[in-house]
Design an enzyme around this catalytic site. Structure first.
Site, PDB file in Angstrom:
ATOM      1  N   ARG A 199       0.848  -1.185   0.000  1.00  0.00           N
ATOM      2  CA  ARG A 199       0.000   0.000   0.000  1.00  0.00           C
ATOM      3  C   ARG A 199       0.891   1.245   0.000  1.00  0.00           C
ATOM      4  O   ARG A 199       2.005   1.212   0.516  1.00  0.00           O
ATOM      5  CB  ARG A 199      -0.884   0.031   1.257  1.00  0.00           C
ATOM      6  CG  ARG A 199      -1.964  -1.012   1.279  1.00  0.00           C
ATOM      7  CD  ARG A 199      -2.901  -0.809   2.443  1.00  0.00           C
ATOM      8  NE  ARG A 199      -2.308  -1.167   3.723  1.00  0.00           N
ATOM      9  CZ  ARG A 199      -1.890  -0.303   4.629  1.00  0.00           C
ATOM     10  NH1 ARG A 199      -1.983   1.000   4.398  1.00  0.00           N
ATOM     11  NH2 ARG A 199      -1.381  -0.706   5.770  1.00  0.00           N
ATOM     12  N   TYR A 214      -1.260  -3.735  -7.154  1.00  0.00           N
ATOM     13  CA  TYR A 214      -1.016  -4.525  -5.942  1.00  0.00           C
ATOM     14  C   TYR A 214      -2.133  -4.395  -4.914  1.00  0.00           C
ATOM     15  O   TYR A 214      -2.609  -3.289  -4.629  1.00  0.00           O
ATOM     16  CB  TYR A 214       0.303  -4.095  -5.277  1.00  0.00           C
ATOM     17  CG  TYR A 214       0.636  -5.010  -4.135  1.00  0.00           C
ATOM     18  CD1 TYR A 214       1.306  -6.208  -4.375  1.00  0.00           C
ATOM     19  CD2 TYR A 214       0.217  -4.737  -2.847  1.00  0.00           C
ATOM     20  CE1 TYR A 214       1.552  -7.089  -3.344  1.00  0.00           C
ATOM     21  CE2 TYR A 214       0.467  -5.616  -1.813  1.00  0.00           C
ATOM     22  CZ  TYR A 214       1.132  -6.790  -2.075  1.00  0.00           C
ATOM     23  OH  TYR A 214       1.361  -7.665  -1.053  1.00  0.00           O
ATOM     24  N   LYS A 267      -9.522  -2.321   1.474  1.00  0.00           N
ATOM     25  CA  LYS A 267      -9.294  -1.157   2.341  1.00  0.00           C
ATOM     26  C   LYS A 267     -10.057   0.076   1.829  1.00  0.00           C
ATOM     27  O   LYS A 267     -10.574   0.862   2.623  1.00  0.00           O
ATOM     28  CB  LYS A 267      -7.803  -0.833   2.425  1.00  0.00           C
ATOM     29  CG  LYS A 267      -6.933  -2.006   2.878  1.00  0.00           C
ATOM     30  CD  LYS A 267      -7.265  -2.469   4.263  1.00  0.00           C
ATOM     31  CE  LYS A 267      -6.237  -3.472   4.764  1.00  0.00           C
ATOM     32  NZ  LYS A 267      -6.541  -3.943   6.103  1.00  0.00           N
ATOM     33  N   HIS A 277     -11.335  -2.004  11.324  1.00  0.00           N
ATOM     34  CA  HIS A 277     -10.213  -2.849  10.917  1.00  0.00           C
ATOM     35  C   HIS A 277     -10.064  -3.968  11.954  1.00  0.00           C
ATOM     36  O   HIS A 277      -9.122  -3.961  12.755  1.00  0.00           O
ATOM     37  CB  HIS A 277      -8.954  -1.966  10.855  1.00  0.00           C
ATOM     38  CG  HIS A 277      -7.768  -2.613  10.229  1.00  0.00           C
ATOM     39  ND1 HIS A 277      -6.483  -2.196  10.476  1.00  0.00           N
ATOM     40  CD2 HIS A 277      -7.650  -3.641   9.373  1.00  0.00           C
ATOM     41  CE1 HIS A 277      -5.632  -2.926   9.784  1.00  0.00           C
ATOM     42  NE2 HIS A 277      -6.318  -3.823   9.114  1.00  0.00           N
ATOM     43  N   SER A 331      -1.536  -3.269  11.186  1.00  0.00           N
ATOM     44  CA  SER A 331      -1.098  -4.262  10.209  1.00  0.00           C
ATOM     45  C   SER A 331       0.084  -5.066  10.751  1.00  0.00           C
ATOM     46  O   SER A 331       0.948  -4.519  11.441  1.00  0.00           O
ATOM     47  CB  SER A 331      -0.673  -3.570   8.923  1.00  0.00           C
ATOM     48  OG  SER A 331      -1.696  -2.700   8.510  1.00  0.00           O
ATOM     49  N   CYS A 352       0.331  -7.523  13.016  1.00  0.00           N
ATOM     50  CA  CYS A 352       0.403  -7.884  14.445  1.00  0.00           C
ATOM     51  C   CYS A 352      -0.197  -9.272  14.657  1.00  0.00           C
ATOM     52  O   CYS A 352      -0.539  -9.619  15.802  1.00  0.00           O
ATOM     53  CB  CYS A 352      -0.336  -6.867  15.297  1.00  0.00           C
ATOM     54  SG  CYS A 352       0.615  -5.385  15.633  1.00  0.00           S
ATOM     55  N   ASP A 358      -9.884  -9.491   8.979  1.00  0.00           N
ATOM     56  CA  ASP A 358      -9.347  -8.145   8.746  1.00  0.00           C
ATOM     57  C   ASP A 358     -10.350  -7.012   8.960  1.00  0.00           C
ATOM     58  O   ASP A 358      -9.965  -5.958   9.442  1.00  0.00           O
ATOM     59  CB  ASP A 358      -8.790  -8.071   7.315  1.00  0.00           C
ATOM     60  CG  ASP A 358      -7.870  -6.886   7.098  1.00  0.00           C
ATOM     61  OD1 ASP A 358      -7.100  -6.557   8.016  1.00  0.00           O
ATOM     62  OD2 ASP A 358      -7.925  -6.277   6.010  1.00  0.00           O
ATOM     63  N   ARG A 394       1.970 -12.450  -0.532  1.00  0.00           N
ATOM     64  CA  ARG A 394       0.617 -12.759  -0.077  1.00  0.00           C
ATOM     65  C   ARG A 394       0.050 -14.048  -0.655  1.00  0.00           C
ATOM     66  O   ARG A 394       0.465 -14.496  -1.722  1.00  0.00           O
ATOM     67  CB  ARG A 394      -0.328 -11.627  -0.514  1.00  0.00           C
ATOM     68  CG  ARG A 394       0.021 -10.265   0.044  1.00  0.00           C
ATOM     69  CD  ARG A 394      -0.573 -10.054   1.390  1.00  0.00           C
ATOM     70  NE  ARG A 394       0.003  -8.910   2.111  1.00  0.00           N
ATOM     71  CZ  ARG A 394      -0.508  -8.446   3.231  1.00  0.00           C
ATOM     72  NH1 ARG A 394      -1.593  -9.000   3.760  1.00  0.00           N
ATOM     73  NH2 ARG A 394       0.062  -7.449   3.853  1.00  0.00           N
TER      74      ARG A 394
HETATM   75  O1  O2Y Z   1       0.072  -4.072   1.291  1.00  0.00           O
HETATM   76  C1  O2Y Z   1      -1.102  -4.300   0.973  1.00  0.00           C
HETATM   77  O2  O2Y Z   1      -1.619  -3.858  -0.061  1.00  0.00           O
HETATM   78  C2  O2Y Z   1      -1.925  -5.130   1.789  1.00  0.00           C
HETATM   79  S1  O2Y Z   1      -2.014  -4.619   3.419  1.00  0.00           S
HETATM   80  C3  O2Y Z   1      -3.144  -5.658   4.190  1.00  0.00           C
HETATM   81  C4  O2Y Z   1      -3.587  -6.788   3.560  1.00  0.00           C
HETATM   82  C5  O2Y Z   1      -4.506  -7.598   4.181  1.00  0.00           C
HETATM   83  C6  O2Y Z   1      -4.967  -7.240   5.414  1.00  0.00           C
HETATM   84  N1  O2Y Z   1      -4.520  -6.132   6.034  1.00  0.00           N
HETATM   85  C7  O2Y Z   1      -3.607  -5.364   5.466  1.00  0.00           C
HETATM   86  C8  O2Y Z   1      -3.164  -4.161   6.248  1.00  0.00           C
HETATM   87  O3  O2Y Z   1      -2.225  -3.466   5.910  1.00  0.00           O
HETATM   88  O4  O2Y Z   1      -3.797  -3.902   7.280  1.00  0.00           O
HETATM   89 MN    MN Z   2      -5.503  -5.125   7.632  1.00  0.00          MN
END
Ligand code: O2Y
Ligand code: MN
Length: 594
Positions: free
Chosen positions: A69, A197, A206, A226, A247, A249, A276, A375
């Site tokens: 992200r 991605y 999200k 979340h 994220s 944890c 999630d 992933r």
């Molecule tokens: O990096 C990403 O695009 C994914 S981040 C993510 C993926 C699944 C569940 N939670 C998260 C997060 O960053 O909280």
């Molecule tokens: Mn998440």
């Protein structure tokens, strides 16, 4: 497929902007899935994995500069800057549309634009929201098939004039300089360009289920959070808990925890409703009920193994897309660090380079085969722990909400807050460390209220006020707890073993909800009394439990100074109830004899 005139007009407008060669509406059929898979394999977007060992599974690599992200490129586009608040990047909607239009313009020439109608939440549930994503990525189409309920059934539910979130996604040239993840809550729209991605591209996750949904939830009087949702089953009765952690944890691990040996005799079983995201609404019984809007897991691969999370590993044995892990060229299977079994002898790393375990860079550091944020994308229904309530349109009633961060000191293993407002205070001041899932420096500590800092779609001061209001209007709200699995001793070693052993804490949490479970009142809340956690079969060194449950008033006083500084950010938007909680905590700490 649909007689929704506004939807068709919007798709036409977006096609006009992006100029795809073709526009294809997805119906969600099996036949369509095969066609998309074959096409992606032909173009190289996906590699088909060993049909015997990993049936229905595929391998995908993203662009090397597109692996997580991008918080710095993620914007909330509202007319007033104040509505995005101090914790979000803000852009005027007109500027957002103009900037992104320049990148989208003609970007799908030579490509197909797919139209994905999807539902977040069971189709037709009063919790659910419908989105329509346009994308030029088959990887995204196939991932959305796993992560959401999609296809003709969703168009049918939408009817001829239903509300939907307009989600435009395009890879464009994948140039990080020309990448934007824009949310237009006032228009119920998301525009994401320049990334293929995960969280940037699977817009149901999200972007819709947290950023746009949190905005909608505030208008409509519910919560978009979340949070994982798990069921703790014993003697035929299931209690449901939500838990929010920043994220990385271990949310996915906790959501599908396996009871430790020492507690097996009690007959507990954890069932997974979600790992999630949770959407919570008041039910007719005055409690909060929750659904998981998603239909799959987008789990971190490294570290997932038969010890840390056997359920996740079992889930990902079929119908799964693996992204940026190691590709075993000999067996056409996948591997990742801290996973299962030995590293493959003949393999390509996440960058597509020949790779062997043990190879190092010039500076002697090991070359990782899988990207740390690699992933697996798998259907939740394949999880051995999947709850039988995942498709229940009513959701599940929540007894307890847990919040936690990654704190080496200060926060005890668990404490129960004194009231809803105090729980909101504890949640609003959660702090943790940056992880690989975020773009930026790793290891840096930051406050992450409700684990929503990157995901709240509006001013976080207003979000705190909305939480306070939810407590006032919910006759039977869940109890709120704070946990910290990550406390360390003076030698920097973790004090608590975590994983399945966390059940001991969940057991106490539920006991407290039932008016049982022995606790000691401290200035920060109720902490388990000595012996209140069932430690059968877990032999920790003498004094460990005292350390892991310790509440040190002096450390907390220093912590409060930081809470004050953090709250200053929100100015007059900070609800008075949180100021009052801060003062009350300060007074309780001051009252502790030196
Ligand atoms: O990096 C990403 O695009 C994914 S981040 C993510 C993926 C699944 C569940 N939670 C998260 C997060 O960053 O909280
Ligand atoms: Mn998440």
């Amino acid at each position: 497929m649909t007689d929704h005139a506004k939807l068709k007009a919007w798709v036409d407008d977006m096609a006009q902007l992006c100029q795809p060669d073709e526009v294809v509406w997805l119906d969600g059929s099996e036949q369509e899935r095969k066609k998309l898979e074959d096409e992606a394999v032909t173009t190289g977007e996906l590699l088909r994995l060993n049909e015997e060992k990993l049936p229905g599974c595929f391998y995908h690599r993203t662009d090397p500069k597109d692996v997580a992200r991008v918080e710095n490129l993620t914007f909330i586009c509202t007319s007033k800057e104040e509505d995005a608040g101090p914790t979000n990047n803000w852009m005027k909607p007109s500027e957002g549309y103009a900037k992104a239009s320049e990148i989208f313009k003609d970007s799908m020439k030579g490509r197909t634009m797919y139209v994905i109608p999807f539902s977040m939440g069971p189709v037709g549930s009063s919790f659910s929201k419908i989105g329509v994503q346009l994308t030029d990525s088959i990887y995204v189409c196939l991932s959305m098939r796993i992560m959401t309920r999609m296809g003709q059934t969703v168009l049918d539910a939408l009817g001829s004039d239903g509300e939907f979130t307009k989600c435009l996604h395009g890879k464009a040239d994948l140039n990080p300089e020309r990448r934007l993840i824009l949310h237009f809550p006032e228009d119920n729209a998301i525009w994401s360009v320049g990334s293929g991605y995960g969280g940037n591209a699977l817009l149901g996750k999200k972007c819709l289920s947290l950023r746009i949904a949190s905005w909608l939830a505030k208008q409509e009087g519910w919560l978009a959070e979340h949070m994982l949702i798990l069921g703790l089953e014993k003697d035929g009765k299931t209690r449901y808990i939500t838990a929010a952690f920043p994220s990385a944890c271990g949310k996915t691990n906790l959501a599908m925890l396996i009871p430790p040996e020492g507690l097996k005799h009690k007959g507990y079983k954890i069932t997974t409703v979600g790992d999630d995201i949770a959407w919570l609404r008041q039910g007719p019984d005055g409690r909060l009920w929750a659904v998981n809007p998603e239909n799959g897991f987008f789990g971190v691969a490294p570290g997932t193994n038969s010890k840390s999370n056997p359920n996740a590993l079992a889930t990902a044995q079929k119908n799964t897309i693996f992204t940026n892990v190691v590709f075993d060229t000999e067996h056409k299977t996948v591997w990742w660090e801290d996973g299962e079994g030995e590293a493959p002898k003949q393999a390509l790393d996440w960058l597509g380079r020949p790779w062997k375990e043990g190879i190092t860079y010039e500076d002697g550091k090991p070359v990782k085969g899988a990207h740390p944020n690699s992933r697996f994308t798998s259907p939740i229904s394949q999880c051995p722990a999947a709850s039988n309530k995942i498709d229940d349109p009513k959701g599940v009633p929540i007894d307890a909400m847990i919040f936690g961060g990654r704190r080496a000191r200060l926060a005890p293993l668990v404490y129960e807050t004194l009231s809803w407002d105090h729980g909101v205070y504890a949640a609003a001041t959660v702090a943790s460390e940056r992880t690989a899932a975020q773009y930026g420096k790793q290891g840096e500590v930051r406050r992450d209220p409700m684990a929503m800092l990157p995901f709240c779609g509006y001013n976080m001061g207003d979000y705190f006020a909305h939480w306070i209001k939810m407590g006032k209007k919910t006759p039977k709200p869940p109890k709120i707890f704070h946990v910290n699995w990550f406390r360390r001793d003076k030698d920097n070693k973790f004090l608590w073993p975590g994983f399945g052993e966390n059940l001991r804490v969940l057991e106490w949490v539920i006991e407290r909800c039932e008016g049982k479970g022995e606790a000691e009142e401290t200035p920060i809340g109720f902490v388990p009394k000595k012996g209140a956690l069932d430690m059968t079969g877990l032999d920790l060194p003498e004094g460990t439990m005292e350390q892991v449950l310790e509440v040190n008033p002096e450390e907390w006083k220093a912590e409060l100074e930081d809470h004050k500084k953090f709250f200053e950010k929100f100015g007059s938007k900070l609800p008075k109830e949180l100021r009052e909680q801060l003062t009350a905590l300060e007074e309780r700490l001051a009252a502790v004899p030196a």
